[in-house]
Design an enzyme around this catalytic site. Structure first.
Site, short mmCIF file in Angstrom:
data_model
loop_
_atom_site.label_atom_id
_atom_site.label_comp_id
_atom_site.label_asym_id
_atom_site.label_seq_id
_atom_site.Cartn_x
_atom_site.Cartn_y
_atom_site.Cartn_z
N ASN A 187 8.85 -1.86 13.94
CA ASN A 187 8.33 -3.27 13.76
C ASN A 187 9.30 -4.63 13.98
O ASN A 187 9.24 -5.50 14.09
CB ASN A 187 7.63 -4.12 13.08
CG ASN A 187 6.44 -2.99 11.93
OD1 ASN A 187 5.64 -2.57 12.87
ND2 ASN A 187 5.65 -3.48 11.23
N GLU A 202 -8.56 -0.70 -1.99
CA GLU A 202 -9.04 -0.84 -0.88
C GLU A 202 -9.73 0.03 0.61
O GLU A 202 -8.19 0.94 0.19
CB GLU A 202 -9.16 -2.54 -0.43
CG GLU A 202 -9.80 -3.66 -1.37
CD GLU A 202 -9.47 -5.13 -0.23
OE1 GLU A 202 -9.81 -6.24 -1.10
OE2 GLU A 202 -8.39 -5.29 0.62
N SER A 211 6.05 2.50 11.55
CA SER A 211 5.55 1.17 11.50
C SER A 211 7.24 0.51 12.24
O SER A 211 7.99 0.39 10.85
CB SER A 211 5.44 0.37 10.27
OG SER A 211 4.31 0.86 9.66
N CYS A 216 7.49 -5.96 2.40
CA CYS A 216 7.53 -6.43 4.15
C CYS A 216 7.36 -7.66 4.46
O CYS A 216 6.41 -7.63 3.04
CB CYS A 216 7.22 -5.54 5.48
SG CYS A 216 7.39 -3.34 4.93
N GLY A 252 -0.09 0.88 0.52
CA GLY A 252 1.14 0.50 -0.52
C GLY A 252 1.57 1.85 0.77
O GLY A 252 1.36 1.85 1.91
N GLU A 253 3.01 2.53 0.32
CA GLU A 253 3.55 3.67 1.03
C GLU A 253 3.13 4.38 0.89
O GLU A 253 4.08 5.34 -0.42
CB GLU A 253 4.57 3.07 0.79
CG GLU A 253 6.43 3.65 1.72
CD GLU A 253 6.04 4.47 2.75
OE1 GLU A 253 6.15 3.46 3.48
OE2 GLU A 253 5.87 5.07 3.28
N CYS A 305 -9.66 3.91 6.75
CA CYS A 305 -8.13 3.32 6.57
C CYS A 305 -7.89 3.86 5.18
O CYS A 305 -9.04 2.86 4.19
CB CYS A 305 -8.04 2.33 7.13
SG CYS A 305 -6.80 1.84 6.67
N CYS A 357 2.13 -2.22 -3.34
CA CYS A 357 3.45 -1.71 -3.00
C CYS A 357 4.68 -2.61 -3.29
O CYS A 357 4.88 -3.51 -3.21
CB CYS A 357 3.33 -1.71 -1.16
SG CYS A 357 4.39 -0.74 0.06
N ASN A 384 -1.58 -9.91 12.35
CA ASN A 384 -2.29 -10.99 11.45
C ASN A 384 -2.37 -12.14 10.30
O ASN A 384 -1.60 -11.14 9.56
CB ASN A 384 -3.76 -9.80 10.71
CG ASN A 384 -4.53 -9.36 11.66
OD1 ASN A 384 -5.03 -9.30 12.70
ND2 ASN A 384 -4.19 -7.71 11.56
N CYS A 412 -5.39 -4.90 9.59
CA CYS A 412 -4.00 -4.41 9.29
C CYS A 412 -3.75 -5.08 8.30
O CYS A 412 -2.90 -6.73 8.37
CB CYS A 412 -3.24 -4.31 10.45
SG CYS A 412 -3.29 -2.84 11.08
N SER A 469 1.12 7.13 7.80
CA SER A 469 1.95 6.00 8.17
C SER A 469 2.68 5.36 6.89
O SER A 469 2.31 5.41 6.03
CB SER A 469 1.01 4.83 8.79
OG SER A 469 1.93 3.73 9.19
N1 SAH Z 1 3.29 1.18 3.89
C1 SAH Z 1 2.58 2.12 5.12
C2 SAH Z 1 1.17 1.80 5.90
C3 SAH Z 1 0.68 0.69 5.08
S1 SAH Z 1 0.42 -0.75 6.79
C4 SAH Z 1 3.67 1.76 6.81
O1 SAH Z 1 4.22 0.80 6.51
O2 SAH Z 1 3.26 2.22 7.97
C5 SAH Z 1 0.07 -0.29 7.82
C6 SAH Z 1 0.26 -0.87 9.01
O3 SAH Z 1 0.18 -2.59 9.24
C7 SAH Z 1 2.04 -0.86 9.61
O4 SAH Z 1 1.77 -0.28 9.97
C8 SAH Z 1 1.63 -1.71 9.13
O5 SAH Z 1 3.51 -2.75 9.95
C9 SAH Z 1 0.23 -3.21 9.30
N2 SAH Z 1 0.58 -4.44 8.61
C10 SAH Z 1 1.07 -4.33 7.98
N3 SAH Z 1 1.29 -5.86 7.53
C11 SAH Z 1 0.24 -6.11 8.86
C12 SAH Z 1 -0.58 -7.46 9.17
N4 SAH Z 1 0.28 -8.92 8.56
N5 SAH Z 1 -0.78 -8.08 10.83
C13 SAH Z 1 -0.63 -6.80 11.01
N6 SAH Z 1 -0.05 -5.64 11.09
C14 SAH Z 1 0.42 -5.56 9.68
#
Ligand code: SAH
Length: 348
Positions: A213, A92, A211, A116, A157-158, A105, A112, A287, A330, A189
């Site tokens: 977090n 997507e 990221s 996480c 994906g990463e 995006c 992935c 989210n 996100c 990212s």
């Molecule tokens: N793998 C990469 C890019 C994809 S995730 C990365 O980790 O940066 C893109 C962003 O979405 C990241 O900052 C991640 O922390 C955030 N993200 C993932 N799941 C989410 C969720 N359920 N709610 C809000 N942000 C989220």
């Protein structure tokens, strides 16, 4: 012999490919312009190439494209594109319209591997890396119907786990004869693959988002298992040495999760952690999604966190959740139609 997909080549590789076939190198720029500026899908269209060259190319090579199998439009105008790839898997991309700029995006992998805790894509495990062409074709497909100003590798994906294809795609994206994006408008990212962050910085000029977090290793180990491989100290050091053009900043992304990382103490630790990095902070309210017990933070917690960073003179944005009614927010992306055969209707 299998035909070569020209969309898997950056300009230098296309020059080499043409040279191997006894052609002039400058033809590569012409072909690139056809592919990426005029959106050509066949060699016949390439009218400034001789008939003979067009025929020879058509014999040896092909031009891949992606067509969205479904497009969902959110109440706020966010558009989610679902693409089915040649092997039946799906990815997507999300177009987020803003007043003066659209941000696209894009995905870099099917699924992935990083798992996480807060991320939906992570629950699907890794199916495979996207090819360069599959990364690029998400942009080409969306560009056919909308202007795209900014590009972020924040879909499925990463990106740094698929470094070669992402770097090659970045070369095409920022190439003057290619997609012509300014490097200021493209952001990769990462969850924090430290060696690949160094390699990315050496290979291309691009904006980096990390990221983060979490503000302690214990907390980050739990939320992002990749932290066990590259703990905070190493990650922060990698951010500090990432080569940034002057006046650019790394984006520190911080998904704010209720009762997990949203306290004032977290904000204080965050400030200490990132104080040596030229950066701006994106707060992303978590989210919620099915199958994950984490909860979104209260508005008050976000406000307190946001204000603390502001008071410490950081540039902070709390990201509004866009497209959540169509699961385009996100971390909510997944190949929903996978294995279901032909998909759902393409209208909202
Ligand atoms: N793998 C990469 C890019 C994809 S995730 C990365 O980790 O940066 C893109 C962003 O979405 C990241 O900052 C991640 O922390 C955030 N993200 C993932 N799941 C989410 C969720 N359920 N709610 C809000 N942000 C989220």
């Amino acid at each position: 012999m299998e035909k070569t997909d020209l969309k898997n080549f950056d300009l230098v590789e296309l020059e080499a490919y043409l040279a191997r076939h006894g052609k002039e190198r400058y033809r590569a720029r012409q072909v690139f312009k056809w592919l990426y500026q005029k959106g050509a899908v066949s060699f016949e269209e390439m009218s400034n190439l001789s008939k003979e060259l067009r025929r020879e190319l058509a014999d040896a090579a092909w031009i891949s494209t992606l067509e969205p199998e479904a497009v969902e439009v959110s109440e706020d105008g966010t558009r989610k594109y679902l693409f089915r790839l040649a092997d039946g898997t799906t990815i997507e991309s999300v177009l987020i319209p803003e007043e003066d700029r659209n941000t696209l995006c894009i995905s870099s992998q099917v699924g992935c591997a990083l798992a996480c805790e807060f991320c939906l894509t992570g629950t699907f495990k890794l199916t495979r890396n996207l090819s360069t062409a599959e990364i690029i074709n998400q942009i080409c497909a969306v560009k056919r119907e909308a202007e795209v100003k900014n590009l972020v590798f924040m879909g499925m994906g990463e990106p740094l786990a698929n470094l070669d294809n992402v770097v090659r795609a970045l070369r095409i994206i920022t190439c003057d004869d290619g997609l012509q994006f300014s490097t200021r408008r493209v952001t990769v990212s990462t969850a924090g693959l430290v060696p690949e962050m160094d390699l990315l910085g050496q290979a291309v000029t691009v904006n980096l988002a990390v990221s983060l977090n979490a503000t302690t290793d214990a907390q980050r180990d739990r939320l992002m298992p990749v932290n066990r491989r590259y703990p905070l100290k190493e990650l922060i050091a990698a951010c500090k040495r990432f080569p940034l053009p002057s006046r650019r900043m790394i984006t520190i992304e911080y998904v704010v999760i209720d009762g997990v990382n949203d306290s004032l103490d977290d904000a204080k630790r965050l400030v200490k952690l990132i104080s040596g990095i030229p950066c701006k902070v994106n707060l992303i309210p978590f989210n919620e999604h099915e199958g994950c017990s984490l909860r979104k933070p209260t508005q008050r917690a976000i406000d307190v966190f946001h204000k603390y960073l502001l008071d410490k003179h950081f540039t902070v944005i709390t990201r509004s959740s866009r497209g959540s009614d169509i699961s385009a927010a996100c971390g909510q992306l997944k190949g929903r139609l996978e294995k279901k055969g032909k998909g759902e209707p393409s209208q909202p």
